[in-house]
Design a protein around this motif. Structure first.
Motif, PDB file in Angstrom:
ATOM      1  N   GLY A   1       0.774  -1.231   0.000  1.00 16.80           N
ATOM      2  CA  GLY A   1       0.000   0.000   0.000  1.00 16.80           C
ATOM      3  C   GLY A   1       0.806   1.282   0.000  1.00 16.80           C
ATOM      4  N   TYR A   2       2.137   1.201   0.060  1.00 15.25           N
ATOM      5  CA  TYR A   2       2.989   2.390   0.062  1.00 15.25           C
ATOM      6  C   TYR A   2       3.599   2.582  -1.325  1.00 15.25           C
ATOM      7  CZ  TYR A   2       2.814   2.500   5.154  1.00 15.25           C
ATOM      8  OH  TYR A   2       2.399   2.587   6.451  1.00 15.25           O
ATOM      9  N   ILE A   3       3.528   3.801  -1.851  1.00 15.34           N
ATOM     10  CA  ILE A   3       4.107   4.108  -3.151  1.00 15.34           C
ATOM     11  C   ILE A   3       5.181   5.182  -2.945  1.00 15.34           C
ATOM     12  CG2 ILE A   3       3.668   4.979  -5.468  1.00 15.34           C
ATOM     13  CD1 ILE A   3       0.730   4.042  -5.038  1.00 15.34           C
ATOM     14  N   PRO A   4       6.474   4.814  -3.099  1.00 21.35           N
ATOM     15  CA  PRO A   4       7.544   5.797  -2.904  1.00 21.35           C
ATOM     16  C   PRO A   4       7.723   6.713  -4.104  1.00 21.35           C
ATOM     17  CG  PRO A   4       8.485   3.687  -3.464  1.00 21.35           C
ATOM     18  CD  PRO A   4       6.992   3.488  -3.361  1.00 21.35           C
ATOM     19  N   MET A   5       8.091   7.969  -3.836  1.00 21.33           N
ATOM     20  CA  MET A   5       8.376   8.956  -4.875  1.00 21.33           C
ATOM     21  C   MET A   5       9.678   9.652  -4.512  1.00 21.33           C
ATOM     22  SD  MET A   5       4.544  10.395  -5.189  1.00 21.33           S
ATOM     23  CE  MET A   5       4.128   9.734  -3.581  1.00 21.33           C
ATOM     24  N   GLN A   6      10.625   9.645  -5.435  1.00 25.67           N
ATOM     25  CA  GLN A   6      11.947  10.199  -5.170  1.00 25.67           C
ATOM     26  C   GLN A   6      12.003  11.700  -5.436  1.00 25.67           C
ATOM     27  OE1 GLN A   6      15.113   8.169  -7.177  1.00 25.67           O
ATOM     28  NE2 GLN A   6      16.697   9.339  -6.146  1.00 25.67           N
ATOM     29  N   TYR A   7      12.762  12.387  -4.602  1.00 32.04           N
ATOM     30  CA  TYR A   7      13.024  13.815  -4.774  1.00 32.04           C
ATOM     31  C   TYR A   7      13.954  13.998  -5.971  1.00 32.04           C
ATOM     32  CZ  TYR A   7      15.021  18.427  -3.538  1.00 32.04           C
ATOM     33  OH  TYR A   7      15.437  19.730  -3.544  1.00 32.04           O
ATOM     34  N   THR A   8      13.652  14.928  -6.851  1.00 29.21           N
ATOM     35  CA  THR A   8      14.453  15.156  -8.052  1.00 29.21           C
ATOM     36  C   THR A   8      15.755  15.891  -7.760  1.00 29.21           C
ATOM     37  OG1 THR A   8      13.432  17.288  -8.539  1.00 29.21           O
ATOM     38  CG2 THR A   8      12.387  15.308  -9.487  1.00 29.21           C
ATOM     39  N   GLY A   9      15.836  16.523  -6.598  1.00 31.00           N
ATOM     40  CA  GLY A   9      16.991  17.368  -6.304  1.00 31.00           C
ATOM     41  C   GLY A   9      16.791  18.783  -6.817  1.00 31.00           C
ATOM     42  N   LEU A  10      15.606  19.048  -7.387  1.00 36.05           N
ATOM     43  CA  LEU A  10      15.305  20.350  -7.972  1.00 36.05           C
ATOM     44  C   LEU A  10      14.133  21.000  -7.250  1.00 36.05           C
ATOM     45  CD1 LEU A  10      15.470  19.249 -11.703  1.00 36.05           C
ATOM     46  CD2 LEU A  10      17.280  20.357 -10.378  1.00 36.05           C
ATOM     47  N   LYS A  11      14.054  22.315  -7.391  1.00 32.49           N
ATOM     48  CA  LYS A  11      12.948  23.077  -6.811  1.00 32.49           C
ATOM     49  C   LYS A  11      12.276  23.875  -7.912  1.00 32.49           C
ATOM     50  CE  LYS A  11      15.069  23.244  -2.309  1.00 32.49           C
ATOM     51  NZ  LYS A  11      15.517  24.030  -1.186  1.00 32.49           N
ATOM     52  N   ASP A  12      10.993  24.169  -7.706  1.00 25.59           N
ATOM     53  CA  ASP A  12      10.266  24.950  -8.699  1.00 25.59           C
ATOM     54  C   ASP A  12      10.569  26.438  -8.543  1.00 25.59           C
ATOM     55  OD1 ASP A  12       8.693  25.915  -6.576  1.00 25.59           O
ATOM     56  OD2 ASP A  12       6.826  25.096  -7.349  1.00 25.59           O
ATOM     57  N   LYS A  13       9.897  27.263  -9.336  1.00 24.18           N
ATOM     58  CA  LYS A  13      10.185  28.701  -9.316  1.00 24.18           C
ATOM     59  C   LYS A  13       9.862  29.359  -7.986  1.00 24.18           C
ATOM     60  CE  LYS A  13       5.851  30.345 -11.318  1.00 24.18           C
ATOM     61  NZ  LYS A  13       5.283  31.097 -12.440  1.00 24.18           N
ATOM     62  N   ASN A  14       9.067  28.671  -7.130  1.00 24.80           N
ATOM     63  CA  ASN A  14       8.742  29.202  -5.802  1.00 24.80           C
ATOM     64  C   ASN A  14       9.579  28.579  -4.694  1.00 24.80           C
ATOM     65  OD1 ASN A  14       6.620  30.835  -6.864  1.00 24.80           O
ATOM     66  ND2 ASN A  14       5.374  28.992  -7.024  1.00 24.80           N
ATOM     67  N   GLY A  15      10.540  27.736  -5.053  1.00 25.87           N
ATOM     68  CA  GLY A  15      11.414  27.112  -4.071  1.00 25.87           C
ATOM     69  C   GLY A  15      10.863  25.816  -3.485  1.00 25.87           C
TER      70      GLY A  15
ATOM     71  N   LEU B   1      13.735  17.632 -17.477  1.00 23.08           N
ATOM     72  CA  LEU B   1      13.744  18.702 -16.478  1.00 23.08           C
ATOM     73  C   LEU B   1      15.152  19.250 -16.340  1.00 23.08           C
ATOM     74  CD1 LEU B   1      11.554  17.193 -13.629  1.00 23.08           C
ATOM     75  CD2 LEU B   1      10.929  18.913 -15.294  1.00 23.08           C
ATOM     76  N   LEU B   2      15.337  20.481 -16.692  1.00 27.20           N
ATOM     77  CA  LEU B   2      16.622  21.135 -16.526  1.00 27.20           C
ATOM     78  C   LEU B   2      16.518  22.086 -15.350  1.00 27.20           C
ATOM     79  CD1 LEU B   2      17.345  21.977 -20.266  1.00 27.20           C
ATOM     80  CD2 LEU B   2      18.138  20.011 -18.949  1.00 27.20           C
ATOM     81  N   LYS B   3      17.545  22.127 -14.534  1.00 30.44           N
ATOM     82  CA  LYS B   3      17.496  22.936 -13.316  1.00 30.44           C
ATOM     83  C   LYS B   3      17.169  24.398 -13.612  1.00 30.44           C
ATOM     84  CE  LYS B   3      19.917  23.710  -9.039  1.00 30.44           C
ATOM     85  NZ  LYS B   3      21.013  23.319  -8.186  1.00 30.44           N
ATOM     86  N   ALA B   4      17.775  24.962 -14.629  1.00 30.96           N
ATOM     87  CA  ALA B   4      17.528  26.371 -14.945  1.00 30.96           C
ATOM     88  C   ALA B   4      16.075  26.601 -15.329  1.00 30.96           C
ATOM     89  CB  ALA B   4      18.442  26.822 -16.072  1.00 30.96           C
ATOM     90  N   GLU B   5      15.484  25.672 -16.076  1.00 31.38           N
ATOM     91  CA  GLU B   5      14.096  25.820 -16.485  1.00 31.38           C
ATOM     92  C   GLU B   5      13.148  25.713 -15.301  1.00 31.38           C
ATOM     93  OE1 GLU B   5      13.537  22.842 -19.437  1.00 31.38           O
ATOM     94  OE2 GLU B   5      14.288  24.102 -21.048  1.00 31.38           O
ATOM     95  N   LEU B   6      13.416  24.777 -14.401  1.00 29.51           N
ATOM     96  CA  LEU B   6      12.518  24.588 -13.262  1.00 29.51           C
ATOM     97  C   LEU B   6      12.511  25.789 -12.346  1.00 29.51           C
ATOM     98  CD1 LEU B   6      13.124  20.867 -12.498  1.00 29.51           C
ATOM     99  CD2 LEU B   6      10.987  21.932 -13.124  1.00 29.51           C
ATOM    100  N   ASN B   7      13.663  26.353 -12.125  1.00 28.04           N
ATOM    101  CA  ASN B   7      13.746  27.496 -11.228  1.00 28.04           C
ATOM    102  C   ASN B   7      13.020  28.714 -11.772  1.00 28.04           C
ATOM    103  OD1 ASN B   7      15.218  26.016  -9.426  1.00 28.04           O
ATOM    104  ND2 ASN B   7      17.183  26.762 -10.137  1.00 28.04           N
ATOM    105  N   THR B   8      12.838  28.792 -13.085  1.00 28.59           N
ATOM    106  CA  THR B   8      12.244  29.998 -13.660  1.00 28.59           C
ATOM    107  C   THR B   8      10.892  29.783 -14.320  1.00 28.59           C
ATOM    108  OG1 THR B   8      13.402  29.642 -15.745  1.00 28.59           O
ATOM    109  CG2 THR B   8      14.503  31.027 -14.103  1.00 28.59           C
ATOM    110  N   THR B   9      10.588  28.559 -14.748  1.00 24.66           N
ATOM    111  CA  THR B   9       9.384  28.396 -15.556  1.00 24.66           C
ATOM    112  C   THR B   9       8.357  27.412 -15.013  1.00 24.66           C
ATOM    113  OG1 THR B   9      10.396  26.700 -16.941  1.00 24.66           O
ATOM    114  CG2 THR B   9      10.646  28.972 -17.665  1.00 24.66           C
ATOM    115  N   TYR B  10       8.741  26.459 -14.180  1.00 27.89           N
ATOM    116  CA  TYR B  10       7.793  25.462 -13.695  1.00 27.89           C
ATOM    117  C   TYR B  10       7.321  25.758 -12.278  1.00 27.89           C
ATOM    118  CZ  TYR B  10       8.631  22.328 -17.621  1.00 27.89           C
ATOM    119  OH  TYR B  10       8.697  21.776 -18.868  1.00 27.89           O
ATOM    120  N   GLU B  11       6.086  25.346 -11.993  1.00 26.96           N
ATOM    121  CA  GLU B  11       5.505  25.506 -10.663  1.00 26.96           C
ATOM    122  C   GLU B  11       4.771  24.219 -10.295  1.00 26.96           C
ATOM    123  OE1 GLU B  11       2.416  28.480  -8.332  1.00 26.96           O
ATOM    124  OE2 GLU B  11       2.468  28.491 -10.514  1.00 26.96           O
ATOM    125  N   VAL B  12       5.041  23.681  -9.087  1.00 26.70           N
ATOM    126  CA  VAL B  12       4.325  22.499  -8.606  1.00 26.70           C
ATOM    127  C   VAL B  12       2.903  22.929  -8.258  1.00 26.70           C
ATOM    128  CG1 VAL B  12       4.177  20.746  -6.796  1.00 26.70           C
ATOM    129  CG2 VAL B  12       6.419  21.390  -7.730  1.00 26.70           C
TER     130      VAL B  12
END
Length: 122
Positions: free
Chosen positions: A40-54, A98-109
């Motif tokens: 019943g547990y589904i693991p999800m790994q952290y990408t090491g990246l943050k969105d434009k809001n941190g 997912l590129l780090k530069a793009e995520l920091n400026t263009t993507y939002e969770v």
């Protein structure tokens, strides 16, 4: 170096939480997540990246933003997946790395596939 951490979706209670324990065998390249082996547990790994809001971005997150960093690019909503040794945003249109530069400026969770599946229908 990327920080290795996980969160988990518990299907029985529909609850998301940070993993309680993790073991890594770096020689074999294996990671065991406790209680990931429990039913019943589904693991999800952290990408090491943050969105434009941190906000930290995990597998299974739903993000919205521009697929590329140039004018005229359509906005997309997609799921963060791990595919062929890299994290990608999978949308109905295509898979975008997912590129780090793009995520920091263009993507939002905006949610995740378990708590907000309706966002993929938009």
């Amino acid at each position: 170096m990327r920080e290795i951490k996980f969160r988990q979706w518990y299907q029985k209670t529909n609850t998301m939480f940070q993993s309680l324990s993790m073991r890594a065998n770096t020689n074999a390249g294996e990671v065991e997540i406790i209680p990931a082996k429990m039913t019943g547990y589904i693991p999800m790994q952290y990408t090491g990246l943050k969105d434009k809001n941190g906000k930290e971005i995990y597998e299974g997150d739903l993000v919205k933003g521009k697929a590329y960093e140039f004018n005229g690019c359509p906005r997309i909503i997609g799921e963060v997946i791990y595919d062929y040794c890299e994290f990608k945003v999978k949308s109905r249109r295509d898979n975008t790395s997912l590129l780090k530069a793009e995520l920091n400026t263009t993507y939002e969770v905006i949610g995740n596939i378990y708590e907000n599946p309706e966002l993929l229908e938009v």
